[in-house]
Design a protein around this motif. Structure first.
Motif, PDB file in Angstrom:
ATOM      1  N   MET A 151       4.181  -4.076  -4.463  1.00 50.79           N
ATOM      2  CA  MET A 151       3.377  -5.115  -3.828  1.00 50.79           C
ATOM      3  C   MET A 151       4.097  -5.683  -2.604  1.00 50.79           C
ATOM      4  O   MET A 151       3.469  -5.950  -1.566  1.00 50.79           O
ATOM      5  N   MET A 152       5.423  -5.822  -2.697  1.00 49.86           N
ATOM      6  CA  MET A 152       6.200  -6.315  -1.566  1.00 49.86           C
ATOM      7  C   MET A 152       6.168  -5.322  -0.408  1.00 49.86           C
ATOM      8  O   MET A 152       5.954  -5.698   0.748  1.00 49.86           O
ATOM      9  N   VAL A 153       6.371  -4.038  -0.733  1.00 56.61           N
ATOM     10  CA  VAL A 153       6.360  -2.999   0.308  1.00 56.61           C
ATOM     11  C   VAL A 153       4.975  -2.899   0.940  1.00 56.61           C
ATOM     12  O   VAL A 153       4.837  -2.725   2.154  1.00 56.61           O
ATOM     13  N   LYS A 154       3.954  -3.026   0.130  1.00 54.15           N
ATOM     14  CA  LYS A 154       2.579  -2.963   0.628  1.00 54.15           C
ATOM     15  C   LYS A 154       2.311  -4.065   1.648  1.00 54.15           C
ATOM     16  O   LYS A 154       1.677  -3.847   2.687  1.00 54.15           O
ATOM     17  N   MET A 155       2.807  -5.271   1.369  1.00 53.62           N
ATOM     18  CA  MET A 155       2.620  -6.383   2.304  1.00 53.62           C
ATOM     19  C   MET A 155       3.404  -6.155   3.589  1.00 53.62           C
ATOM     20  O   MET A 155       2.940  -6.498   4.679  1.00 53.62           O
ATOM     21  N   GLU A 156       4.582  -5.554   3.464  1.00 53.95           N
ATOM     22  CA  GLU A 156       5.411  -5.308   4.642  1.00 53.95           C
ATOM     23  C   GLU A 156       4.828  -4.224   5.535  1.00 53.95           C
ATOM     24  O   GLU A 156       4.826  -4.349   6.766  1.00 53.95           O
ATOM     25  N   LEU A 157       4.323  -3.142   4.917  1.00 50.27           N
ATOM     26  CA  LEU A 157       3.816  -2.003   5.690  1.00 50.27           C
ATOM     27  C   LEU A 157       2.385  -2.196   6.159  1.00 50.27           C
ATOM     28  O   LEU A 157       1.970  -1.605   7.157  1.00 50.27           O
ATOM     29  N   GLY A 158       1.621  -2.970   5.424  1.00 55.68           N
ATOM     30  CA  GLY A 158       0.219  -3.173   5.796  1.00 55.68           C
ATOM     31  C   GLY A 158      -0.577  -1.884   5.734  1.00 55.68           C
ATOM     32  O   GLY A 158      -0.512  -1.144   4.743  1.00 55.68           O
ATOM     33  N   PRO A 159      -1.302  -1.544   6.814  1.00 51.73           N
ATOM     34  CA  PRO A 159      -2.134  -0.329   6.822  1.00 51.73           C
ATOM     35  C   PRO A 159      -1.338   0.964   6.663  1.00 51.73           C
ATOM     36  O   PRO A 159      -1.897   2.002   6.303  1.00 51.73           O
ATOM     37  N   ALA A 160      -0.029   0.916   6.940  1.00 52.46           N
ATOM     38  CA  ALA A 160       0.794   2.125   6.824  1.00 52.46           C
ATOM     39  C   ALA A 160       1.017   2.525   5.367  1.00 52.46           C
ATOM     40  O   ALA A 160       1.379   3.671   5.082  1.00 52.46           O
ATOM     41  N   TRP A 161       0.813   1.583   4.458  1.00 54.90           N
ATOM     42  CA  TRP A 161       0.962   1.877   3.029  1.00 54.90           C
ATOM     43  C   TRP A 161      -0.249   2.660   2.529  1.00 54.90           C
ATOM     44  O   TRP A 161      -1.396   2.271   2.756  1.00 54.90           O
ATOM     45  N   GLU A 162      -0.014   3.772   1.848  1.00 55.50           N
ATOM     46  CA  GLU A 162      -1.092   4.577   1.274  1.00 55.50           C
ATOM     47  C   GLU A 162      -1.262   4.184  -0.195  1.00 55.50           C
ATOM     48  O   GLU A 162      -0.393   4.470  -1.011  1.00 55.50           O
ATOM     49  N   ASP A 163      -2.355   3.525  -0.484  1.00 55.55           N
ATOM     50  CA  ASP A 163      -2.584   3.031  -1.846  1.00 55.55           C
ATOM     51  C   ASP A 163      -3.133   4.160  -2.717  1.00 55.55           C
ATOM     52  O   ASP A 163      -4.332   4.255  -2.972  1.00 55.55           O
ATOM     53  N   THR A 164      -2.232   5.036  -3.187  1.00 59.22           N
ATOM     54  CA  THR A 164      -2.632   6.187  -4.006  1.00 59.22           C
ATOM     55  C   THR A 164      -2.812   5.817  -5.469  1.00 59.22           C
ATOM     56  O   THR A 164      -3.407   6.578  -6.235  1.00 59.22           O
ATOM     57  N   GLY A 165      -2.254   4.678  -5.865  1.00 58.93           N
ATOM     58  CA  GLY A 165      -2.388   4.244  -7.251  1.00 58.93           C
ATOM     59  C   GLY A 165      -1.325   4.798  -8.181  1.00 58.93           C
ATOM     60  O   GLY A 165      -1.297   4.445  -9.365  1.00 58.93           O
ATOM     61  N   PHE A 166      -0.438   5.642  -7.663  1.00 59.73           N
ATOM     62  CA  PHE A 166       0.603   6.214  -8.509  1.00 59.73           C
ATOM     63  C   PHE A 166       1.680   5.170  -8.818  1.00 59.73           C
ATOM     64  O   PHE A 166       1.979   4.310  -7.997  1.00 59.73           O
ATOM     65  N   VAL A 167       2.256   5.283 -10.002  1.00 59.52           N
ATOM     66  CA  VAL A 167       3.330   4.383 -10.400  1.00 59.52           C
ATOM     67  C   VAL A 167       4.611   4.712  -9.646  1.00 59.52           C
ATOM     68  O   VAL A 167       5.300   3.829  -9.124  1.00 59.52           O
ATOM     69  N   PHE A 168       4.930   6.002  -9.574  1.00 61.64           N
ATOM     70  CA  PHE A 168       6.164   6.448  -8.914  1.00 61.64           C
ATOM     71  C   PHE A 168       5.801   7.067  -7.566  1.00 61.64           C
ATOM     72  O   PHE A 168       5.096   8.082  -7.508  1.00 61.64           O
ATOM     73  N   THR A 169       6.261   6.438  -6.490  1.00 63.94           N
ATOM     74  CA  THR A 169       5.870   6.870  -5.149  1.00 63.94           C
ATOM     75  C   THR A 169       7.052   6.860  -4.189  1.00 63.94           C
ATOM     76  O   THR A 169       8.122   6.303  -4.482  1.00 63.94           O
ATOM     77  N   LYS A 170       6.817   7.432  -3.043  1.00 55.07           N
ATOM     78  CA  LYS A 170       7.736   7.287  -1.918  1.00 55.07           C
ATOM     79  C   LYS A 170       7.515   5.896  -1.331  1.00 55.07           C
ATOM     80  O   LYS A 170       6.598   5.168  -1.734  1.00 55.07           O
ATOM     81  N   THR A 171       8.324   5.516  -0.348  1.00 50.38           N
ATOM     82  CA  THR A 171       8.161   4.194   0.262  1.00 50.38           C
ATOM     83  C   THR A 171       6.834   4.064   0.995  1.00 50.38           C
ATOM     84  O   THR A 171       6.375   2.946   1.262  1.00 50.38           O
ATOM     85  N   SER A 172       6.184   5.196   1.290  1.00 52.32           N
ATOM     86  CA  SER A 172       4.896   5.177   1.976  1.00 52.32           C
ATOM     87  C   SER A 172       3.727   5.021   1.021  1.00 52.32           C
ATOM     88  O   SER A 172       2.595   4.784   1.438  1.00 52.32           O
ATOM     89  N   GLY A 173       4.011   5.168  -0.288  1.00 52.56           N
ATOM     90  CA  GLY A 173       2.935   5.093  -1.270  1.00 52.56           C
ATOM     91  C   GLY A 173       2.475   6.457  -1.753  1.00 52.56           C
ATOM     92  O   GLY A 173       1.707   6.551  -2.714  1.00 52.56           O
ATOM     93  N   LYS A 174       2.946   7.513  -1.080  1.00 49.49           N
ATOM     94  CA  LYS A 174       2.570   8.874  -1.489  1.00 49.49           C
ATOM     95  C   LYS A 174       3.298   9.260  -2.779  1.00 49.49           C
ATOM     96  O   LYS A 174       4.383   8.746  -3.054  1.00 49.49           O
ATOM     97  N   PRO A 175       2.719  10.177  -3.570  1.00 46.17           N
ATOM     98  CA  PRO A 175       3.366  10.601  -4.817  1.00 46.17           C
ATOM     99  C   PRO A 175       4.662  11.354  -4.550  1.00 46.17           C
ATOM    100  O   PRO A 175       4.869  11.913  -3.463  1.00 46.17           O
TER     101      PRO A 175
END
Length: 261
Positions: A151-175
């Motif tokens: 949630m913190m990274v998502k707020m920092e990256l904004g649109p750059a965060w890929e909300d894939t829904g995975f629990v374990f992701t890269k810093t970009s949100g990708k699996p």
């Protein structure tokens, strides 16, 4: 055909799967009277050798977790160890599968890298593999921490965060890439001096320690998603002799106490 596949470097298990598929297909052809006999009935498929299982004991677990402390995949390994899930099942976990209030996770799929297709989310192979697993408070805390960090990274990256829904992701949100996870695990156990231990052995460790703790084999079987308890008993037969001795001793003490009373 089977000899050629083996010469090309395919494993005996892969050839055995090929045999099963061909046999099933040709059995339908016989039923539909397209052919008169199933040639696979006259062929013995190669039997794969069972790989030696290397489960960690309590001390080995402590050594591994200490060595993995600085790894970016430490939480992946922790989850595999505390649930008995396969690598593909851990990496396929998504937040809708996680119920932190009830301390459960649902296993419904596996994340695989397929040639020419990249990372693909596939449903589990069997109905038994689709299961609900109760998790410990330690793992609940780890998952809460992961969700908070995301949630913190998502707020920092904004649109750059890929909300894939995975629990374990890269810093970009990708699996995560399964092969990179395995490569990192191999490096950790080599550095820690735990020779011959594979990532899949965390699953074996989970099952072995549970059986040693006196958990009923049927419960262990359900947690692992085995087709039946017989598979669990066969796979972990090396653990059972000690358990049998303990059970006999308990039985003897129980009856001895009754007789003396």
């Amino acid at each position: 055909l089977y000899a050629n596949l083996l010469e090309r470097g395919l494993s005996a298990r892969t050839v055995q799967h090929t045999h099963r598929i061909l046999k099933e297909a040709l059995s339908h052809a016989v039923k539909w009277r397209l052919i008169t006999r199933n040639i696979c009935d006259a062929v013995d498929a190669p039997r794969p050798e069972r790989k030696e299982m290397a489960a960690l004991d309590g001390d080995g677990v402590a050594i591994f977790l200490n060595a993995a402390e600085g790894s970016p995949y430490r939480d992946v390994f922790f989850t595999a160890l505390y649930t008995g899930l396969r690598r593909s099942e851990v990496l396929a976990l998504r937040w809708p599968d996680v119920d932190l209030e009830r301390s459960t996770i649902r296993v419904t799929a596996g994340l695989h890298r397929l040639t020419g297709m990249g990372l693909v989310l596939l449903p589990t192979k069997t109905a038994r593999s689709r299961r609900q697993v109760t998790i410990t408070q330690e793992l609940v805390d780890v998952l809460r921490s992961i969700r908070g960090s995301q949630m913190m990274v998502k707020m920092e990256l904004g649109p750059a965060w890929e909300d894939t829904g995975f629990v374990f992701t890269k810093t970009s949100g990708k699996p995560l890439d399964p092969e990179k996870v395995t490569h990192n695990f191999t490096s950790i156990v080599r550095t820690a001096g735990l020779k011959g231990v594979r990532l899949h052995d965390l699953r074996h460790t989970h099952a072995s320690l549970m059986l040693q703790a006196g958990v009923h084999p049927k419960i262990v079987s359900e947690r692992l998603g085995h087709a039946g308890v017989a598979i669990t008993m066969d796979t972990y037969s090396h653990v059972l002799p000690g358990l049998q001795e303990d059970a006999a001793e308990r039985f003897s003490k129980l009856l001895s106490g009754r007789r003396n009373g």
